[in-house]
Scaffold this motif. Structure first.
Motif, PDB file in Angstrom:
ATOM      1  N   GLN A 168     -73.783  38.749  59.292  1.00 29.12           N
ATOM      2  CA  GLN A 168     -74.393  37.422  59.192  1.00 29.12           C
ATOM      3  C   GLN A 168     -75.725  37.354  59.937  1.00 29.12           C
ATOM      4  O   GLN A 168     -76.650  36.676  59.501  1.00 29.12           O
ATOM      5  N   ARG A 169     -75.844  38.075  61.026  1.00 34.01           N
ATOM      6  CA  ARG A 169     -77.082  38.045  61.823  1.00 34.01           C
ATOM      7  C   ARG A 169     -78.235  38.747  61.119  1.00 34.01           C
ATOM      8  O   ARG A 169     -79.361  38.264  61.094  1.00 34.01           O
ATOM      9  N   TRP A 170     -77.984  39.927  60.569  1.00 30.01           N
ATOM     10  CA  TRP A 170     -79.079  40.773  60.109  1.00 30.01           C
ATOM     11  C   TRP A 170     -79.352  40.676  58.614  1.00 30.01           C
ATOM     12  O   TRP A 170     -80.329  41.251  58.136  1.00 30.01           O
ATOM     13  N   THR A 171     -78.493  40.021  57.852  1.00 28.89           N
ATOM     14  CA  THR A 171     -78.754  39.870  56.426  1.00 28.89           C
ATOM     15  C   THR A 171     -79.012  38.394  56.128  1.00 28.89           C
ATOM     16  O   THR A 171     -78.840  37.537  56.997  1.00 28.89           O
ATOM     17  N   VAL A 172     -79.383  38.119  54.886  1.00 28.51           N
ATOM     18  CA  VAL A 172     -79.701  36.739  54.519  1.00 28.51           C
ATOM     19  C   VAL A 172     -78.501  36.005  53.918  1.00 28.51           C
ATOM     20  O   VAL A 172     -78.662  34.938  53.332  1.00 28.51           O
ATOM     21  N   ILE A 173     -77.292  36.558  54.073  1.00 30.35           N
ATOM     22  CA  ILE A 173     -76.119  35.834  53.572  1.00 30.35           C
ATOM     23  C   ILE A 173     -75.950  34.545  54.369  1.00 30.35           C
ATOM     24  O   ILE A 173     -76.426  34.442  55.506  1.00 30.35           O
ATOM     25  N   PRO A 174     -75.287  33.552  53.793  1.00 26.22           N
ATOM     26  CA  PRO A 174     -75.075  32.301  54.529  1.00 26.22           C
ATOM     27  C   PRO A 174     -74.253  32.516  55.804  1.00 26.22           C
ATOM     28  O   PRO A 174     -73.441  33.434  55.886  1.00 26.22           O
ATOM     29  N   SER A 175     -74.504  31.675  56.780  1.00 28.64           N
ATOM     30  CA  SER A 175     -73.732  31.698  58.026  1.00 28.64           C
ATOM     31  C   SER A 175     -73.507  30.255  58.461  1.00 28.64           C
ATOM     32  O   SER A 175     -74.474  29.533  58.677  1.00 28.64           O
ATOM     33  N   PRO A 176     -72.268  29.816  58.545  1.00 30.85           N
ATOM     34  CA  PRO A 176     -71.032  30.581  58.332  1.00 30.85           C
ATOM     35  C   PRO A 176     -70.874  30.990  56.865  1.00 30.85           C
ATOM     36  O   PRO A 176     -71.416  30.336  55.972  1.00 30.85           O
ATOM     37  N   TYR A 177     -70.127  32.061  56.658  1.00 35.21           N
ATOM     38  CA  TYR A 177     -69.905  32.586  55.315  1.00 35.21           C
ATOM     39  C   TYR A 177     -68.548  32.090  54.830  1.00 35.21           C
ATOM     40  O   TYR A 177     -67.519  32.412  55.407  1.00 35.21           O
ATOM     41  N   ARG A 178     -68.571  31.291  53.777  1.00 37.13           N
ATOM     42  CA  ARG A 178     -67.355  30.671  53.258  1.00 37.13           C
ATOM     43  C   ARG A 178     -66.823  31.464  52.060  1.00 37.13           C
ATOM     44  O   ARG A 178     -67.551  32.243  51.441  1.00 37.13           O
ATOM     45  N   ARG A 179     -65.582  31.205  51.717  1.00 35.42           N
ATOM     46  CA  ARG A 179     -64.995  31.881  50.553  1.00 35.42           C
ATOM     47  C   ARG A 179     -65.773  31.529  49.284  1.00 35.42           C
ATOM     48  O   ARG A 179     -65.932  32.368  48.399  1.00 35.42           O
ATOM     49  N   THR A 180     -66.278  30.308  49.191  1.00 36.71           N
ATOM     50  CA  THR A 180     -67.073  29.921  48.021  1.00 36.71           C
ATOM     51  C   THR A 180     -68.361  30.750  47.912  1.00 36.71           C
ATOM     52  O   THR A 180     -68.844  30.995  46.811  1.00 36.71           O
ATOM     53  N   ASP A 181     -68.900  31.197  49.054  1.00 31.57           N
ATOM     54  CA  ASP A 181     -70.077  32.078  49.025  1.00 31.57           C
ATOM     55  C   ASP A 181     -69.714  33.424  48.412  1.00 31.57           C
ATOM     56  O   ASP A 181     -70.473  33.982  47.610  1.00 31.57           O
TER      57      ASP A 181
END
Length: 198
Positions: free
Chosen positions: A34-47
């Motif tokens: 989550q810190r080093w990539t552009v994925i959402p944070s918090p990362y939800r199951r819907t993501d």
């Protein structure tokens, strides 16, 4: 493009599907991802559902990005994710990846990157494969260097991650670095073009 599967010595790089959702969701709970990539944070199951069920298949269909689930050949365990994205300059693509915590420091990133690079150079007619990461992401940089990427520069404010602009490292891999021919001739800086025949 029709989705394809790549095979390396220890890995399969295959398209993501809805069956990968739970494993992607679990892996992406890792604070480092989550810190080093552009994925959402918090990362939800819907993501995870959006990534595996919509974004990844759409990228293959419209030839904009090719996301691979990186799995172990021996047991199908999800090692991580690797994507090849089309850039604006023709023949230029970018590779990005994340690896689940329990599979780090085993050489899987290098193996997956090299397998996908050969595919990009031979099947996508890529002449340049870029890697970029936020300055400070030492493990990602080390993996790129092990795969043969050459560091080119540090760009100020070149990444946007979670609403904050950040400095980025940039490196590139060319077909010739892997002993492969390029689609277009390449003339490095400081070299003269071949003399024309008269």
């Amino acid at each position: 493009m029709e989705p394809i599967t790549l095979t390396t010595e220890r890995l399969l790089l295959r398209p993501f599907g809805p069956g990968d959702t739970d494993r992607v969701y679990a892996a992406c709970q890792d604070p480092d991802i989550q810190r080093w990539t552009v994925i959402p944070s918090p990362y939800r199951r819907t993501d995870a559902e959006l990534f595996t069920g919509t974004l990844s298949p759409t990228g293959w269909r419209d030839d904009s990005m090719y996301n691979f689930a990186v799995v172990l050949r021996k047991d199908g365990a999800l090692v991580g994710a690797l994507g090849i994205d089309r850039r604006n300059l023709p023949g230029t693509y970018e590779v990005g990846f994340w690896i689940a915590r329990e599979h780090r420091r085993l050489g899987y990133v290098t193996e997956a990157v090299l397998g996908s690079a050969r595919w990009a150079f031979t099947s996508l007619a890529a002449d340049r494969l870029e890697w970029r990461a936020e300055v400070g992401n030492i493990p990602s940089r080390a993996a790129a260097l092990r795969a043969g990427f050459r560091m080119e520069c540090e760009q100020r404010s070149a990444l946007l991650n979670k609403g904050v602009r950040r400095d980025a490292w940039i490196a590139a891999l060319l077909p010739g670095d892997l002993g492969l021919p390029g689609t277009h001739p390449y003339l490095p800086a400081g070299r003269r073009p071949p003399a024309a025949d008269h």
